[in-house]
Design an enzyme around this catalytic site. Structure first.
Site, PDB file in Angstrom:
ATOM      1  N   ALA A 141      23.763 -32.877 -18.081  1.00 30.22           N
ATOM      2  CA  ALA A 141      23.893 -32.746 -19.535  1.00 30.22           C
ATOM      3  C   ALA A 141      24.279 -34.090 -20.154  1.00 30.22           C
ATOM      4  O   ALA A 141      24.897 -34.943 -19.511  1.00 30.22           O
ATOM      5  CB  ALA A 141      24.936 -31.689 -19.879  1.00 30.22           C
ATOM      6  N   GLY A 186      23.384 -30.399 -14.406  1.00 33.34           N
ATOM      7  CA  GLY A 186      22.231 -29.697 -14.923  1.00 33.34           C
ATOM      8  C   GLY A 186      20.922 -30.166 -14.327  1.00 33.34           C
ATOM      9  O   GLY A 186      19.941 -29.409 -14.274  1.00 33.34           O
ATOM     10  N   GLU A 189      20.640 -28.179 -11.268  1.00 35.40           N
ATOM     11  CA  GLU A 189      20.354 -26.796 -11.670  1.00 35.40           C
ATOM     12  C   GLU A 189      18.885 -26.632 -12.072  1.00 35.40           C
ATOM     13  O   GLU A 189      18.270 -25.594 -11.801  1.00 35.40           O
ATOM     14  CB  GLU A 189      21.292 -26.383 -12.807  1.00 35.40           C
ATOM     15  CG  GLU A 189      22.733 -26.209 -12.338  1.00 35.40           C
ATOM     16  CD  GLU A 189      23.683 -25.879 -13.464  1.00 35.40           C
ATOM     17  OE1 GLU A 189      24.342 -24.824 -13.405  1.00 35.40           O
ATOM     18  OE2 GLU A 189      23.783 -26.682 -14.414  1.00 35.40           O
ATOM     19  N   GLU A 209      30.839 -30.330 -11.878  1.00 33.34           N
ATOM     20  CA  GLU A 209      31.463 -29.761 -13.073  1.00 33.34           C
ATOM     21  C   GLU A 209      32.945 -29.452 -12.916  1.00 33.34           C
ATOM     22  O   GLU A 209      33.707 -29.568 -13.882  1.00 33.34           O
ATOM     23  CB  GLU A 209      30.715 -28.488 -13.494  1.00 33.34           C
ATOM     24  CG  GLU A 209      29.374 -28.731 -14.172  1.00 33.34           C
ATOM     25  CD  GLU A 209      28.229 -28.942 -13.187  1.00 33.34           C
ATOM     26  OE1 GLU A 209      27.063 -29.027 -13.619  1.00 33.34           O
ATOM     27  OE2 GLU A 209      28.505 -29.019 -11.957  1.00 33.34           O
TER      28      GLU A 209
END
Length: 335
Positions: A141, A186, A189, A209
């Site tokens: 992110a 992310g 992910e 995270e």
């Protein structure tokens, strides 16, 4: 505001020039909206009726880059035009070099818009997800942008990102993540939402995270343990530590690990192999595997039976048998 421009291609041939530009004829230009809200239930996923998976509208999409876009969709090979049904490999390309492909609001909108277009494109048989930025797949992110968001804005953004990756996961066609360099947060992910993952030996993976006092929120806590097992996933998420390509291969996180710079070529080799197979069979195989894993064995076998039976009356099945008898390559049309 960035917009993705798509070319709606008729049955004419389309090819890629030596300079990388797309060349074709008889095209109708169409501009897609910047943002499409997509929910998992809208996608051709686990609960979509088989008839809808098999009979989605045929559209052949190419992205025409008028200005630099953080996300674009391109054809990687000239289509095999048989009875006006081009079958091709497409690539979703991440191109935000100034932020190492960190996922911003605009980048998320680009991903959503691209998936919205692609999930109804029967001409695409395989999708590769790759980076145009050297030595990085996706840094996760955009934390600089995140810092300026309110808690409610963060919640909305992460929910939209999670939804987009779910749509990616349940696309009816096989998807391949091509990973060179860092796939963090992310970015990992995103790779986990693909069917296959190919990496270079210099790739690095992590879900960091917990070091930021949060957890992976775009599917990482659910997809990682399903891929590498619960205990290994817990260790990586609890510690947030980085995993190199060799360990990723040992964990089963990636399907293939190749010399640095060769991941794209390996992924394209696999994609071309997949592209020769019956497109309806590929969709049903993915549907059977994905849905079957969500239920117990007897129900899963029933899913397989329904998927198999849905292919019995297709032209492609008859073509496969004829090609085998005549000792030639089949010419599948997706019907």
């Amino acid at each position: 505001m960035h917009r993705l421009r798509a070319l709606l291609v008729s049955g004419c041939g389309v090819s890629q020039s030596a300079g990388g530009s797309l060349v074709g004829s008889s095209v109708l230009r169409r501009t897609w909206p910047t943002h499409h809200a997509i929910s998992p239930t809208e996608s051709t996923g686990f609960r979509r009726p088989l008839s809808e998976v098999l009979r989605m509208p045929t559209r052949s999409l190419i992205v025409e880059t008028l200005v630099q876009q953080p996300v674009r969709l391109e054809r990687l090979s000239g289509p095999i035009t048989v009875m006006l049904h081009p079958l091709c490999i497409v690539a979703l390309k991440l191109d935000r070099p100034e932020a190492k492909n960190a996922i911003s609001r605009d980048m998320l909108k680009g991903i959503q818009s691209t998936l919205h277009s692609l999930r109804r494109d029967m001409s695409a048989t395989v999708m590769m997800v790759c980076s145009c930025v050297s030595r990085v797949f996706c840094a996760g992110a955009d934390l600089k942008e995140r810092k300026l968001m309110s808690p409610s804005e963060v919640k909305d953004f992460v929910n939209s990102l999670r939804s987009a990756f779910t749509v990616m996961e349940v696309l009816p066609i096989p998807t391949i993540a091509v990973i060179e360099g860092a796939a963090l947060g992310g970015g990992l992910e995103l790779a986990l939402s693909c069917d296959l993952r190919i990496c270079g030996e210099d790739a690095v993976f992590a879900l960091p995270e917990t070091g930021l006092a949060i957890i992976p929120g775009a599917g990482g806590t659910q997809r990682l343990p399903r891929i590498i097992g619960k205990a290994s996933a817990k260790e990586l998420i609890f510690t947030g530590r980085k995993v190199d390509a060799k360990e990723a291969m040992a964990l089963g996180l990636v399907n293939h690990c190749v010399p640095p710079g060769d991941a794209y070529h390996k992924a394209l080799e696999i994609a071309r192999d997949i592209n020769q197979k019956g497109p309806l069979a590929l969709r049903m195989a993915k549907h059977a595997i994905n849905e079957g894993l969500e239920v117990e064995m007897s129900s899963a076998l029933a899913v397989e039976e329904r998927c198999y039976n849905s292919l019995l009356n297709t032209n492609d099945r008859l073509e496969g048998l004829a090609a085998f008898a005549e000792k030639r390559k089949p010419r599948y049309t997706g019907k």
